[in-house]
Scaffold this motif. Sequence first.
Motif, PDB file in Angstrom:
ATOM      1  N   ILE A 187     -57.591  24.590  53.590  1.00  0.00           N
ATOM      2  CA  ILE A 187     -56.258  24.964  54.078  1.00  0.00           C
ATOM      3  C   ILE A 187     -55.525  25.699  52.967  1.00  0.00           C
ATOM      4  N   TRP A 188     -55.118  26.950  53.259  1.00  0.00           N
ATOM      5  CA  TRP A 188     -54.278  27.693  52.312  1.00  0.00           C
ATOM      6  C   TRP A 188     -52.828  27.491  52.718  1.00  0.00           C
ATOM      7  N   ASN A 189     -52.044  26.911  51.823  1.00  0.00           N
ATOM      8  CA  ASN A 189     -50.639  26.648  52.109  1.00  0.00           C
ATOM      9  C   ASN A 189     -49.779  27.737  51.478  1.00  0.00           C
ATOM     10  N   GLY A 190     -49.460  28.747  52.257  1.00  0.00           N
ATOM     11  CA  GLY A 190     -48.544  29.795  51.827  1.00  0.00           C
ATOM     12  C   GLY A 190     -47.275  29.757  52.641  1.00  0.00           C
ATOM     13  N   GLY A 200     -47.608  38.344  42.053  1.00  0.00           N
ATOM     14  CA  GLY A 200     -48.945  38.855  42.329  1.00  0.00           C
ATOM     15  C   GLY A 200     -49.156  39.237  43.780  1.00  0.00           C
ATOM     16  N   TYR A 201     -50.392  39.078  44.239  1.00  0.00           N
ATOM     17  CA  TYR A 201     -50.779  39.500  45.586  1.00  0.00           C
ATOM     18  C   TYR A 201     -50.008  38.734  46.655  1.00  0.00           C
ATOM     19  N   LEU A 203     -50.628  37.259  49.631  1.00  0.00           N
ATOM     20  CA  LEU A 203     -51.843  36.888  50.350  1.00  0.00           C
ATOM     21  C   LEU A 203     -51.640  36.765  51.854  1.00  0.00           C
ATOM     22  N   LYS A 204     -50.430  36.418  52.290  1.00  0.00           N
ATOM     23  CA  LYS A 204     -50.214  36.262  53.727  1.00  0.00           C
ATOM     24  C   LYS A 204     -50.481  37.547  54.494  1.00  0.00           C
ATOM     25  N   GLN A 205     -50.285  38.698  53.829  1.00  0.00           N
ATOM     26  CA  GLN A 205     -50.449  39.970  54.528  1.00  0.00           C
ATOM     27  C   GLN A 205     -51.881  40.194  54.986  1.00  0.00           C
ATOM     28  N   MET A 206     -52.860  39.554  54.329  1.00  0.00           N
ATOM     29  CA  MET A 206     -54.251  39.698  54.758  1.00  0.00           C
ATOM     30  C   MET A 206     -54.465  39.157  56.165  1.00  0.00           C
TER      31      MET A 206
END
Length: 478
Positions: A187-190, A200-201, A203-206
């Motif tokens: 689970i990625w918690n963003g 930095g990046y 990541l949610k945009q991916m």
Amino acid sequence: MAKPLGAWGEAESSSPLNELAAVLPPDILLTEPADMERFGRDWMGDYHTRPFAVARPRNAAGVSLVVRECHRLHIPLVPQGGLTGLVGGGVPTDGRELVLSLERMNKVRSIDVIDFAMVVEAGCVLEEAKRAADAAGCLLPISFGAQGSCRIGGNVATNAGGFNVLRYGMTRDLVLGLEVVLADGRIWNGLKVLRKDNRGYDLKQMFIGSEGTLGVITAAALKLFPKPVQVETAFIGLRTVEDAMALYAHMRHACSDLATAFELLMRAPVEVSLAADPTLVDPLSEPYPVYVLCELSCGGGIDLRGVLEAALTTTEDLVADAVVATSGEQASRLWRLRETMVERQGRGERYFRTDISLPISQIPAFVGQVTPLLAARVPSGDVMLYGHVGDGNLHLNVIPPTGIGAEAREALFHEAEATIFGVLDQFGGSISAEHGIGRLKRSAFLDRIDAVSLDLATRMKQALDPDGILSMGRILDL
């Protein structure tokens, strides 16, 4: 309750499905054909397939468990929301894919009226999320015809558009953070509500617009806005598409960011709505070739109706006739003209539909070039043109004649696509403005993508889903 089935339907105790059923809680997995029927049919009736199985977890931990076990057992899966997509992205490959339904994850976790943000689970129906925001005195501006059935996770996964993109942007512009289950079950918690975060990046945009091919969205943090207290709606008759675009430019200058929607409607789809709903009446005293449905909205302190009327008064050389709604009910009827055509244009049968975009300034030239070509190449088809023209998005659809055979229908679809996309390419447009690629547009997408973009997209897919278990065959041939 799960019935013992083999990998592709045979009864055998060591099958991947039996192994999956042994690990998952007993109320999560569906395998009976009658129970799975509704998960294999999209709302337009273009696809009717059979899921390998259906899993319906209740939380992110449950999604993680399902994905992790599918990864271990090499069972391909497709995340699914409300099945309101128009490109076949959420429909399972027949008998081959497990449907991971997010419908039980339907909670609004939080709303903060100071942050102007809400956190919503992926399975929450858009209309329910909008209602919760409204009760808090806020506006969630994502809005389109399927909002009573579509779900937030699908809206984010497809980067949905709608009527209000002109003012508020696509779904991508409204996402502050995401919670995502990756292809290996982690689970990625963003899930942040920060407006500014430059670490930095991003990541949610991916995952926004990735159509379930890179991860399973389980929750989203979304921007909210102050709820408008004034809304003004006008229905405007014009002589040409050129006049409509000149009116658009004028209204943007005259009304600035008060403009919420600017919809272009040709006469043919308006007639579809009038014929389909006897409670609707022609808003103007005589028919016109082109119409615009324009909406302004704001808070207090502004004479919004005065702004709209002043803007229209100075356009007598463009506007042939216009009516401004004097009540919410009148405004609702004007919007029903726009919404009914979407549901009724196909006469209950399959038709060729597009979801294209191009530079706003090029819309008149595009329409002027493509319309006569369609008349010449698909003379038996009825052409329906409308769209969210304020953001360059047109829906140019071709309706086959009633009773046409399946082979002739497919031939008409092929010729219509070749004609429309061929002209669109000359204008540097996009074959998908808001619906995504899915399976339906994959070939057309891959025919047009440049080598570097394809390489980057392929590397991203292989990095995040190296075993290829997530939404295989959507967007890419992977």
